[in-house]
Design a protein around this motif. Structure first.
Motif, PDB file in Angstrom:
ATOM      1  N   ASP A  93      48.793  41.115  37.377  1.00  0.00           N
ATOM      2  CA  ASP A  93      48.684  40.750  38.783  1.00  0.00           C
ATOM      3  C   ASP A  93      49.697  39.659  39.141  1.00  0.00           C
ATOM      4  O   ASP A  93      50.190  38.930  38.277  1.00  0.00           O
ATOM      5  N   TRP A  94      49.970  39.541  40.426  1.00  0.00           N
ATOM      6  CA  TRP A  94      50.910  38.533  40.904  1.00  0.00           C
ATOM      7  C   TRP A  94      50.258  37.156  40.996  1.00  0.00           C
ATOM      8  O   TRP A  94      50.941  36.135  41.106  1.00  0.00           O
ATOM      9  N   GLU A  95      48.940  37.129  40.981  1.00  0.00           N
ATOM     10  CA  GLU A  95      48.220  35.865  41.077  1.00  0.00           C
ATOM     11  C   GLU A  95      46.956  35.962  40.239  1.00  0.00           C
ATOM     12  O   GLU A  95      46.609  37.035  39.742  1.00  0.00           O
TER      13      GLU A  95
ATOM     14  N   ARG B 113      47.324  36.803  35.792  1.00  0.00           N
ATOM     15  CA  ARG B 113      48.778  36.687  35.959  1.00  0.00           C
ATOM     16  C   ARG B 113      49.415  36.354  34.609  1.00  0.00           C
ATOM     17  O   ARG B 113      48.969  35.448  33.920  1.00  0.00           O
TER      18      ARG B 113
END
Length: 208
Positions: free
Chosen positions: A19-21, A5
């Motif tokens: 990525d979001w996480e 992230r």
């Protein structure tokens, strides 16, 4: 591949492929090395750097005429620095960090620098030219020198960084940036956004 992230204080062309996480990769323009630490680090790595110190310290060195005074040691992109005669700097900025001013030509209104840019396992050299003494300020022209190469730097294990050099009578390293912006250099036209993000993510995973 490990999910990565991005946490950043500016936008670049490849950001949407992170990525979001997941594991955090920080790309923060205002949390990198101070200018003094950068100069010390580049010298430690074996690069030649300009003479530097406080203005008071530089005033003890014979032969210095003009200096670059840093009013903000965390700034990049031509900001936070002033070029002036040493005699004036002693009066106005005696305790500020300064470096010897090294002209790249007889024309003080022409700035030229080279940038080594590492993007994950990709690297490339750029040339900056400007109508200001600061090569990355004013009307700036950026040229890509050669092709994008493959391979990590042999000494610097970071997923993203840039080193700026002045090509005068001798080549001097003047800045080390751990959060260089790529958009606007022309690299975005030859290194697709997804690939740029992927090579940075692989480097983050390898170097963590």
């Amino acid at each position: 591949m490990l999910k990565i992230r991005l946490v950043s204080d500016f936008l670049d062309y490849y950001d949407h492929w992170f990525d979001w996480e997941g594991h955090i990769f920080e790309r923060l323009a205002h949390r990198g090395m101070s200018r003094r630490v950068a100069l010390e680090y580049m010298s430690y790595l074996g690069f030649d750097v300009p003479v530097f110190g406080t203005v008071k310290e530089l005033s003890q060195r014979p032969g210095l005429v003009n200096v670059v005074v840093y009013t903000d040691e965390m700034a990049h992109c031509g900001e936070g620095k002033l070029m002036m005669p040493l005699a004036r700097a002693i009066k106005q900025y005696p305790d500020n960090l300064a470096t010897e001013y090294i002209p790249v030509s007889h024309n003080v209104n022409r700035g030229v620098s080279w940038r080594y840019l590492q993007i994950g396992s990709k690297y490339v050299w750029l040339k900056y030219e400007s109508d200001d003494w600061r090569s990355n300020f004013g009307n700036v022209k950026i040229s890509i020198l050669g092709i994008i190469g493959d391979g990590y730097h042999p000494k610097i294990r970071l997923p993203l960084f840039a080193i700026d050099f002045i090509p005068a009578n001798h080549v001097y390293a003047i800045d080390f940036n751990t959060a260089p912006q790529i958009r606007g250099t022309g690299i975005e036209n030859i290194l697709p956004a997804r690939e740029a993000a992927e090579v940075i993510k692989r480097a983050v995973e390898e170097f963590r």
